[in-house]
Design an enzyme around this catalytic site. Structure first.
Site, PDB file in Angstrom:
ATOM      1  N   ASN A 108       9.788 106.057  19.184  1.00 17.93           N
ATOM      2  CA  ASN A 108       9.087 107.293  19.565  1.00 17.93           C
ATOM      3  C   ASN A 108       7.719 107.317  18.896  1.00 17.93           C
ATOM      4  OD1 ASN A 108       8.898 110.072  20.607  1.00 17.93           O
ATOM      5  ND2 ASN A 108       9.056 110.678  18.448  1.00 17.93           N
ATOM      6  N   HIS A 110       4.948 109.885  17.418  1.00 13.15           N
ATOM      7  CA  HIS A 110       4.802 111.286  17.004  1.00 13.15           C
ATOM      8  C   HIS A 110       3.378 111.475  16.508  1.00 13.15           C
ATOM      9  CE1 HIS A 110       5.982 115.261  15.672  1.00 13.15           C
ATOM     10  NE2 HIS A 110       5.328 115.017  14.549  1.00 13.15           N
ATOM     11  N   ASP A 147      16.798 108.160  15.625  1.00  6.70           N
ATOM     12  CA  ASP A 147      18.214 108.283  15.248  1.00  6.70           C
ATOM     13  C   ASP A 147      18.660 109.694  15.607  1.00  6.70           C
ATOM     14  OD1 ASP A 147      17.533 108.649  11.642  1.00  6.70           O
ATOM     15  OD2 ASP A 147      17.169 109.998  13.350  1.00  6.70           O
ATOM     16  N   GLY A 149      18.519 112.388  14.137  1.00  5.79           N
ATOM     17  CA  GLY A 149      17.670 113.522  13.714  1.00  5.79           C
ATOM     18  C   GLY A 149      16.456 113.682  14.619  1.00  5.79           C
TER      19      GLY A 149
END
Ligand code: GRF
Length: 197
Positions: A108, A110, A147, A149
């Site tokens: 990802n 961010h 993961d 989270g």
């Protein structure tokens, strides 16, 4: 050859950066086998079409429950048989079953230097609004593994970007995208593709 599926929700500028870096050889040994969006109006889907990349919309609006959407999303990814799933501005909580199926194979991008300005509620412009409100002088972007989270997986690359006097969230977002996101996301994909060799 590293086969990647790119999941998108918006303009697709990160997708475009991946397409362009594959095209100019910066990213080697990689093929985008599919683009999936949860938003049928995402310009990212148009970018996929322009580059003859298989693409589809899997929208929560088309499913009676979140569980049914989650199952459809996982199946939609599996149908492309990817080695790596790339979340590029994908505004969907990734289902636990997908994280289990692709553990260590989802990344990802961010738009902050994690652990700053991340987690629940920190996405898009909100990230830059928070950075400006805090008055940080340096921000940036992070590519990390996904993961269970939110923005908590192992960090792969980060790149710092200066905050300039007079920055608005929109100006800062554009600088972070241009100077960080569009550089480190392709770099991470290339790194993983070379490790697969
Ligand atoms: C941007 O806010 C970017 O920082 C984040 O996702 C949003 C859309 O990016 N990663 P894109 O233009 O759809 O790639």
């Amino acid at each position: 050859m590293l086969k990647i599926v790119v999941c998108v929700s918006g303009g697709g500028t990160n997708l475009q950066a991946i397409i362009d870096r594959i095209s100019d050889g910066t990213i080697k040994n990689t093929r985008i086998v599919g683009v999936i969006s949860n938003n049928k109006n995402a310009y990212a889907l148009e970018r996929a079409k322009q580059n003859e990349i298989p693409n589809r919309c899997i929208s929560p609006k088309e499913y009676a429950t979140r569980d049914e959407f989650n199952e459809a999303l996982l199946q939609g990814v599996k149908d492309y048989r990817p080695d790596l799933v790339v979340l590029a501005g994908f505004l969907v909580n990734i289902p636990a079953a997908m994280i289990q199926e692709y553990r260590g194979r989802i990344i990802n991008i961010h738009p902050s230097l994690i652990p700053s300005f991340c987690g629940v509620g920190y996405y898009g412009l909100k990230v830059h609004e928070a950075a400006l409100k805090k008055g940080v002088k340096v921000t940036g972007a992070t590519v990390h593994y996904v993961d269970e989270g939110i923005d908590t997986g192992a960090i792969i690359f980060q790149k710092a970007v200066n905050v300039e006097p007079g920055d608005t969230p929109e100006i800062l977002q554009k600088r972070v995208m241009e100077q960080a996101e569009w550089i480190i996301l392709p770099q991470a994909i290339h790194k993983i593709a070379m490790e697969k060799e």
